[in-house]
Design a protein around this motif. Structure first.
Motif, PDB file in Angstrom:
ATOM      1  N   SER A   1      45.553  -4.379  96.313  1.00 59.27           N
ATOM      2  CA  SER A   1      44.816  -3.104  96.380  1.00 59.27           C
ATOM      3  C   SER A   1      45.408  -2.089  95.407  1.00 59.27           C
ATOM      4  N   PHE A   2      46.729  -2.041  95.348  1.00 58.04           N
ATOM      5  CA  PHE A   2      47.403  -1.136  94.430  1.00 58.04           C
ATOM      6  C   PHE A   2      46.975  -1.425  92.996  1.00 58.04           C
ATOM      7  N   LEU A   3      46.957  -2.698  92.613  1.00 55.45           N
ATOM      8  CA  LEU A   3      46.580  -3.065  91.246  1.00 55.45           C
ATOM      9  C   LEU A   3      45.123  -2.719  90.950  1.00 55.45           C
ATOM     10  N   LYS A   4      44.237  -2.925  91.918  1.00 55.83           N
ATOM     11  CA  LYS A   4      42.826  -2.571  91.721  1.00 55.83           C
ATOM     12  C   LYS A   4      42.664  -1.075  91.475  1.00 55.83           C
ATOM     13  N   CYS A   5      43.379  -0.274  92.244  1.00 54.44           N
ATOM     14  CA  CYS A   5      43.303   1.185  92.072  1.00 54.44           C
ATOM     15  C   CYS A   5      43.868   1.624  90.725  1.00 54.44           C
ATOM     16  N   ARG A   6      44.980   1.054  90.333  1.00 60.67           N
ATOM     17  CA  ARG A   6      45.576   1.420  89.035  1.00 60.67           C
ATOM     18  C   ARG A   6      44.673   0.973  87.884  1.00 60.67           C
ATOM     19  N   ALA A   7      43.997  -0.138  88.026  1.00 66.00           N
ATOM     20  CA  ALA A   7      43.116  -0.632  86.965  1.00 66.00           C
ATOM     21  C   ALA A   7      41.987   0.351  86.684  1.00 66.00           C
ATOM     22  N   VAL A   8      41.494   1.023  87.709  1.00 64.19           N
ATOM     23  CA  VAL A   8      40.427   2.006  87.544  1.00 64.19           C
ATOM     24  C   VAL A   8      40.947   3.221  86.779  1.00 64.19           C
ATOM     25  N   GLU A   9      42.183   3.567  86.997  1.00 59.62           N
ATOM     26  CA  GLU A   9      42.759   4.770  86.399  1.00 59.62           C
ATOM     27  C   GLU A   9      43.216   4.570  84.951  1.00 59.62           C
ATOM     28  N   MET A  10      43.546   3.344  84.593  1.00 59.98           N
ATOM     29  CA  MET A  10      44.185   3.103  83.298  1.00 59.98           C
ATOM     30  C   MET A  10      43.194   2.852  82.174  1.00 59.98           C
ATOM     31  N   ALA A  11      43.615   3.213  80.977  1.00 60.65           N
ATOM     32  CA  ALA A  11      42.828   2.909  79.783  1.00 60.65           C
ATOM     33  C   ALA A  11      42.980   1.429  79.463  1.00 60.65           C
ATOM     34  N   GLU A  12      41.964   0.874  78.850  1.00 63.06           N
ATOM     35  CA  GLU A  12      42.035  -0.530  78.438  1.00 63.06           C
ATOM     36  C   GLU A  12      43.205  -0.721  77.489  1.00 63.06           C
ATOM     37  N   GLY A  13      43.966  -1.776  77.721  1.00 65.13           N
ATOM     38  CA  GLY A  13      45.125  -2.066  76.893  1.00 65.13           C
ATOM     39  C   GLY A  13      46.367  -1.281  77.281  1.00 65.13           C
ATOM     40  N   GLY A  14      46.242  -0.412  78.304  1.00 63.07           N
ATOM     41  CA  GLY A  14      47.385   0.384  78.755  1.00 63.07           C
ATOM     42  C   GLY A  14      48.470  -0.478  79.374  1.00 63.07           C
ATOM     43  N   ILE A  15      49.668   0.040  79.390  1.00 59.81           N
ATOM     44  CA  ILE A  15      50.830  -0.684  79.914  1.00 59.81           C
ATOM     45  C   ILE A  15      51.328   0.033  81.168  1.00 59.81           C
ATOM     46  N   MET A  16      51.692  -0.768  82.170  1.00 63.41           N
ATOM     47  CA  MET A  16      52.255  -0.231  83.406  1.00 63.41           C
ATOM     48  C   MET A  16      53.551  -0.979  83.703  1.00 63.41           C
ATOM     49  N   ALA A  17      54.573  -0.241  84.082  1.00 59.03           N
ATOM     50  CA  ALA A  17      55.847  -0.849  84.468  1.00 59.03           C
ATOM     51  C   ALA A  17      56.030  -0.705  85.969  1.00 59.03           C
ATOM     52  N   LEU A  18      56.418  -1.783  86.604  1.00 57.55           N
ATOM     53  CA  LEU A  18      56.714  -1.775  88.027  1.00 57.55           C
ATOM     54  C   LEU A  18      58.184  -2.111  88.222  1.00 57.55           C
ATOM     55  N   LEU A  19      58.826  -1.426  89.131  1.00 61.08           N
ATOM     56  CA  LEU A  19      60.209  -1.704  89.514  1.00 61.08           C
ATOM     57  C   LEU A  19      60.184  -1.879  91.024  1.00 61.08           C
ATOM     58  N   ILE A  20      60.359  -3.118  91.470  1.00 62.34           N
ATOM     59  CA  ILE A  20      60.160  -3.446  92.876  1.00 62.34           C
ATOM     60  C   ILE A  20      61.417  -4.080  93.450  1.00 62.34           C
ATOM     61  N   PRO A  21      61.947  -3.506  94.544  1.00 65.64           N
ATOM     62  CA  PRO A  21      63.092  -4.162  95.181  1.00 65.64           C
ATOM     63  C   PRO A  21      62.644  -5.472  95.802  1.00 65.64           C
ATOM     64  N   GLY A  22      63.463  -6.484  95.658  1.00 67.49           N
ATOM     65  CA  GLY A  22      63.122  -7.788  96.196  1.00 67.49           C
ATOM     66  C   GLY A  22      64.350  -8.502  96.715  1.00 67.49           C
ATOM     67  N   VAL A  23      64.127  -9.742  97.078  1.00 70.18           N
ATOM     68  CA  VAL A  23      65.209 -10.569  97.596  1.00 70.18           C
ATOM     69  C   VAL A  23      65.303 -11.843  96.770  1.00 70.18           C
ATOM     70  N   PRO A  24      66.508 -12.426  96.689  1.00 62.97           N
ATOM     71  CA  PRO A  24      66.640 -13.691  95.972  1.00 62.97           C
ATOM     72  C   PRO A  24      65.955 -14.807  96.759  1.00 62.97           C
ATOM     73  N   ASP A  25      65.779 -15.944  96.123  1.00 61.15           N
ATOM     74  CA  ASP A  25      65.146 -17.074  96.798  1.00 61.15           C
ATOM     75  C   ASP A  25      65.909 -17.487  98.051  1.00 61.15           C
ATOM     76  N   PHE A  26      67.225 -17.387  98.015  1.00 62.31           N
ATOM     77  CA  PHE A  26      68.029 -17.722  99.186  1.00 62.31           C
ATOM     78  C   PHE A  26      69.173 -16.731  99.318  1.00 62.31           C
ATOM     79  N   TRP A  27      69.396 -16.289 100.532  1.00 63.73           N
ATOM     80  CA  TRP A  27      70.574 -15.475 100.850  1.00 63.73           C
ATOM     81  C   TRP A  27      70.910 -15.712 102.302  1.00 63.73           C
ATOM     82  N   ASP A  28      72.162 -15.623 102.628  1.00 65.75           N
ATOM     83  CA  ASP A  28      72.644 -15.889 103.970  1.00 65.75           C
ATOM     84  C   ASP A  28      72.868 -14.562 104.691  1.00 65.75           C
ATOM     85  N   PRO A  29      71.986 -14.194 105.632  1.00 69.62           N
ATOM     86  CA  PRO A  29      72.106 -12.900 106.297  1.00 69.62           C
ATOM     87  C   PRO A  29      73.380 -12.750 107.135  1.00 69.62           C
TER      88      PRO A  29
END
Length: 164
Positions: free
Chosen positions: A3-31
């Motif tokens: 949904s976020f990408l669909k909304c941003r696509a409406v707002e952006m000019a064709e050929g525009g660039i968007m940078a995302l910085l998203i916190p994530g987790v590694p494939d494996f970690w021992d809690p």
């Protein structure tokens, strides 16, 4: 994210660039031995439950309260981004968190993000007590004693708006 990408696509000019910085987790970690952003949010959730058990928060309110986060692995995020017809992935990299925050730093970050929402839901008078309890939980856990055990990653994605 879709949904976020669909909304941003409406707002952006064709050929525009968007940078995302998203916190994530590694494939494996021992809690049991390592922490991530997921385990820190879970510790906050458990603090809210404990506050309700102590009668400081309404049990009914805390029972329906949800912190709706999802922290993906890099491959999970890549799969979501590739499904988008509006954007193409120009570049995607994984950065180690490298923050090496101590307990006070983690509590301060969680408080900065959640304080207003929690105050609105449960009342401002419970905020200090909630985050004091959270700090005690951090200090009681050996996982947080060593900042190098933080396995949170940051996923950087550079997306180009497609001419759709």
């Amino acid at each position: 994210m879709e949904s976020f990408l669909k909304c941003r696509a409406v707002e952006m000019a064709e050929g525009g660039i968007m940078a995302l910085l998203i916190p994530g987790v590694p494939d494996f970690w021992d809690p049991q031995k390592e922490s991530t952003v997921v385990s820190r949010v879970e510790l906050l959730r458990s603090s809210l439950v404990d506050m309700a058990k102590m009668g400081r928060l309404s049990a009914a309110t805390s029972g329906i309260f949800n912190l709706p986060y999802y922290f993906p692995t890099a491959e999970e995020l890549r799969a979501i981004l590739q499904k988008s017809n509006s954007f193409s992935i120009e570049r995607m990299e994984i950065l180690k968190s490298g923050t090496f925050l101590n307990v006070d730093g983690h509590v301060a970050c969680l408080r900065a993000v959640h304080q207003n929402m929690l105050a609105h839901k449960f009342g401002a008078e419970t905020i200090d007590e909630t985050f004091d309890l959270l700090k005690k939980k951090f200090y009681a856990s050996p996982v947080y004693a060593d900042p190098s055990k933080d396995k949170t990653i940051m996923i950087v994605a550079i997306l180009k708006h497609n001419n759709v």
